[in-house]
Design a protein around this motif. Sequence first.
Motif, short mmCIF file in Angstrom:
data_model
loop_
_atom_site.label_atom_id
_atom_site.label_comp_id
_atom_site.label_asym_id
_atom_site.label_seq_id
_atom_site.Cartn_x
_atom_site.Cartn_y
_atom_site.Cartn_z
N ILE A 1 0.85 -1.17 0.00
CA ILE A 1 0.00 0.00 0.00
C ILE A 1 0.89 1.23 0.00
N TYR A 2 0.35 2.30 -0.47
CA TYR A 2 1.10 3.54 -0.45
C TYR A 2 1.27 3.99 1.00
N PRO A 3 2.41 4.59 1.32
CA PRO A 3 2.63 5.02 2.70
C PRO A 3 1.54 5.96 3.22
N THR A 4 0.98 6.80 2.35
CA THR A 4 -0.08 7.70 2.82
C THR A 4 -1.32 6.91 3.24
N LEU A 5 -1.60 5.82 2.57
CA LEU A 5 -2.71 4.96 2.97
C LEU A 5 -2.37 4.24 4.28
N LEU B 1 -4.44 4.04 7.93
CA LEU B 1 -4.70 2.83 8.72
C LEU B 1 -4.11 2.95 10.12
N ILE B 2 -2.93 3.54 10.22
CA ILE B 2 -2.29 3.76 11.52
C ILE B 2 -3.18 4.65 12.39
N GLU B 3 -3.73 5.71 11.77
CA GLU B 3 -4.62 6.61 12.51
C GLU B 3 -5.86 5.90 13.03
N MET B 4 -6.26 4.82 12.35
CA MET B 4 -7.42 4.04 12.79
C MET B 4 -7.05 2.99 13.83
N ASP C 1 9.96 6.15 3.23
CA ASP C 1 8.69 6.56 2.62
C ASP C 1 7.60 6.70 3.68
N LEU C 2 7.55 5.78 4.60
CA LEU C 2 6.54 5.86 5.65
C LEU C 2 6.84 7.03 6.59
N ARG C 3 8.10 7.25 6.90
CA ARG C 3 8.48 8.38 7.75
C ARG C 3 8.05 9.69 7.11
#
Length: 161
Positions: free
Chosen positions: A57-61, A65-68, A146-148
Amino acid sequence: MTKRIPIWLGLLALLLAMAAQAPAQEQDQDQASEPAQQQDEGEQAQDEDSDSSGPWIYPTLAVSLIEMGVPVIDVRSAEEVEETGTLAGAEHIPHTEVDELVDFIGDDTARAVILYCGSGRRAARAIDNLRERGYHGMVNAGGYEDLREALQERDEQDGEG
Protein backbone atom coordinates in the motif's frame (compact mmCIF):
# COMPACT_ATOMS: atom_id res chain seq x y z
CA MET A 1 -14.31 5.41 15.37
CA THR A 2 -16.86 2.60 15.10
CA LYS A 3 -18.23 4.18 11.93
CA ARG A 4 -14.79 3.93 10.35
CA ILE A 5 -14.45 0.19 10.88
CA PRO A 6 -16.76 -0.87 8.00
CA ILE A 7 -15.02 1.60 5.68
CA TRP A 8 -11.67 0.27 6.81
CA LEU A 9 -12.71 -3.33 6.24
CA GLY A 10 -13.97 -2.49 2.77
CA LEU A 11 -10.73 -0.67 2.02
CA LEU A 12 -8.67 -3.61 3.21
CA ALA A 13 -10.74 -6.03 1.11
CA LEU A 14 -10.25 -3.79 -1.92
CA LEU A 15 -6.50 -3.68 -1.34
CA LEU A 16 -6.28 -7.43 -1.05
CA ALA A 17 -8.36 -7.92 -4.20
CA MET A 18 -6.22 -5.44 -6.14
CA ALA A 19 -3.06 -7.17 -5.01
CA ALA A 20 -4.38 -10.53 -6.14
CA GLN A 21 -5.50 -9.25 -9.55
CA ALA A 22 -2.50 -7.15 -10.48
CA PRO A 23 0.72 -8.45 -8.90
CA ALA A 24 2.80 -6.65 -11.51
CA GLN A 25 1.64 -3.35 -10.08
CA GLU A 26 3.52 -4.11 -6.88
CA GLN A 27 6.76 -3.49 -8.71
CA ASP A 28 5.52 -0.08 -9.85
CA GLN A 29 5.92 1.36 -6.36
CA ASP A 30 8.14 4.40 -6.00
CA GLN A 31 11.59 3.14 -6.91
CA ALA A 32 13.42 6.46 -6.78
CA SER A 33 15.51 5.25 -3.85
CA GLU A 34 15.90 1.71 -5.22
CA PRO A 35 19.76 1.66 -5.33
CA ALA A 36 20.05 2.68 -1.68
CA GLN A 37 17.40 0.21 -0.66
CA GLN A 38 19.22 -2.76 -2.13
CA GLN A 39 21.56 -2.83 0.85
CA ASP A 40 18.95 -4.89 2.69
CA GLU A 41 20.57 -8.29 3.06
CA GLY A 42 19.46 -10.77 0.45
CA GLU A 43 17.06 -8.37 -1.24
CA GLN A 44 18.64 -8.49 -4.68
CA ALA A 45 17.97 -12.21 -4.90
CA GLN A 46 14.32 -11.57 -4.04
CA ASP A 47 13.73 -9.23 -7.00
CA GLU A 48 12.74 -12.08 -9.31
CA ASP A 49 9.90 -13.29 -7.11
CA SER A 50 8.70 -10.01 -5.68
CA ASP A 51 5.31 -10.54 -7.32
CA SER A 52 4.41 -12.91 -4.44
CA SER A 53 5.14 -10.27 -1.83
CA GLY A 54 1.70 -9.61 -0.47
CA PRO A 55 -0.33 -6.45 -0.87
CA TRP A 56 1.69 -3.25 -0.89
CA ILE A 57 0.00 0.00 0.00
CA TYR A 58 1.10 3.54 -0.45
CA PRO A 59 2.63 5.02 2.70
CA THR A 60 -0.08 7.70 2.82
CA LEU A 61 -2.71 4.96 2.97
CA ALA A 62 -0.69 3.22 5.68
CA VAL A 63 -0.83 6.46 7.67
CA SER A 64 -4.63 6.41 7.44
CA LEU A 65 -4.70 2.83 8.72
CA ILE A 66 -2.29 3.76 11.52
CA GLU A 67 -4.62 6.61 12.51
CA MET A 68 -7.42 4.04 12.79
CA GLY A 69 -5.35 2.02 15.24
CA VAL A 70 -4.01 -0.75 13.00
CA PRO A 71 -0.86 -2.09 14.69
CA VAL A 72 2.51 -1.61 12.99
CA ILE A 73 5.51 -3.96 12.93
CA ASP A 74 9.01 -2.85 11.95
CA VAL A 75 10.71 -5.97 10.54
CA ARG A 76 14.16 -4.42 10.04
CA SER A 77 17.30 -5.61 11.81
CA ALA A 78 18.07 -4.63 15.38
CA GLU A 79 20.97 -2.51 14.11
CA GLU A 80 18.71 -0.51 11.82
CA VAL A 81 16.17 0.09 14.56
CA GLU A 82 18.93 1.09 16.99
CA GLU A 83 20.17 3.62 14.45
CA THR A 84 16.84 5.22 13.51
CA GLY A 85 14.18 4.06 15.96
CA THR A 86 10.76 2.83 14.84
CA LEU A 87 7.81 4.68 13.34
CA ALA A 88 4.23 5.12 14.54
CA GLY A 89 4.77 3.23 17.77
CA ALA A 90 5.75 0.13 15.82
CA GLU A 91 6.68 -3.10 17.51
CA HIS A 92 10.12 -4.27 16.39
CA ILE A 93 10.17 -7.90 15.29
CA PRO A 94 12.81 -8.91 12.71
CA HIS A 95 11.38 -10.48 9.56
CA THR A 96 13.18 -13.74 10.31
CA GLU A 97 11.34 -14.19 13.63
CA VAL A 98 8.12 -15.63 12.22
CA ASP A 99 7.07 -17.25 15.51
CA GLU A 100 7.34 -13.86 17.26
CA LEU A 101 5.30 -12.24 14.47
CA VAL A 102 2.62 -14.91 14.94
CA ASP A 103 2.64 -14.34 18.71
CA PHE A 104 2.21 -10.59 18.19
CA ILE A 105 -0.67 -10.99 15.74
CA GLY A 106 -2.41 -13.61 17.86
CA ASP A 107 -5.06 -16.15 16.92
CA ASP A 108 -7.05 -13.85 14.61
CA THR A 109 -5.62 -14.85 11.22
CA ALA A 110 -7.48 -11.98 9.53
CA ARG A 111 -6.22 -9.29 11.96
CA ALA A 112 -5.00 -6.24 10.06
CA VAL A 113 -1.33 -5.48 10.67
CA ILE A 114 1.00 -3.08 8.84
CA LEU A 115 4.60 -4.17 8.20
CA TYR A 116 7.51 -2.11 6.94
CA CYS A 117 11.29 -2.49 6.60
CA GLY A 118 14.01 -0.65 4.70
CA SER A 119 12.39 -0.95 1.28
CA GLY A 120 9.43 -3.31 1.61
CA ARG A 121 11.12 -6.52 0.54
CA ARG A 122 11.72 -7.99 3.99
CA ALA A 123 8.19 -7.02 4.98
CA ALA A 124 7.03 -8.89 1.88
CA ARG A 125 9.00 -11.97 2.92
CA ALA A 126 7.51 -11.80 6.41
CA ILE A 127 4.02 -11.53 4.90
CA ASP A 128 4.70 -14.52 2.67
CA ASN A 129 5.85 -16.57 5.69
CA LEU A 130 2.79 -15.52 7.67
CA ARG A 131 0.49 -16.44 4.78
CA GLU A 132 2.02 -19.90 4.74
CA ARG A 133 0.80 -20.18 8.34
CA GLY A 134 -2.70 -19.04 7.43
CA TYR A 135 -2.51 -15.32 8.27
CA HIS A 136 -4.04 -12.98 5.69
CA GLY A 137 -4.56 -9.52 7.20
CA MET A 138 -1.11 -8.05 6.73
CA VAL A 139 -0.28 -5.16 4.45
CA ASN A 140 3.14 -3.99 3.34
CA ALA A 141 3.73 -0.27 3.87
CA GLY A 142 7.05 -0.45 2.05
CA GLY A 143 10.16 1.29 3.29
CA TYR A 144 11.04 3.19 6.44
CA GLU A 145 11.89 6.47 4.68
CA ASP A 146 8.69 6.56 2.62
CA LEU A 147 6.54 5.86 5.65
CA ARG A 148 8.48 8.38 7.75
CA GLU A 149 7.90 11.06 5.10
CA ALA A 150 4.17 10.24 4.90
CA LEU A 151 3.86 10.49 8.69
CA GLN A 152 5.76 13.78 8.65
CA GLU A 153 3.47 15.18 5.92
CA ARG A 154 0.44 14.20 7.98
CA ASP A 155 1.89 15.93 11.03
CA GLU A 156 2.57 19.07 8.99
CA GLN A 157 -0.99 19.06 7.62
CA ASP A 158 -2.37 18.59 11.11
CA GLY A 159 -0.35 21.61 12.22
CA GLU A 160 -1.85 23.73 9.44
CA GLY A 161 -5.43 22.69 10.17
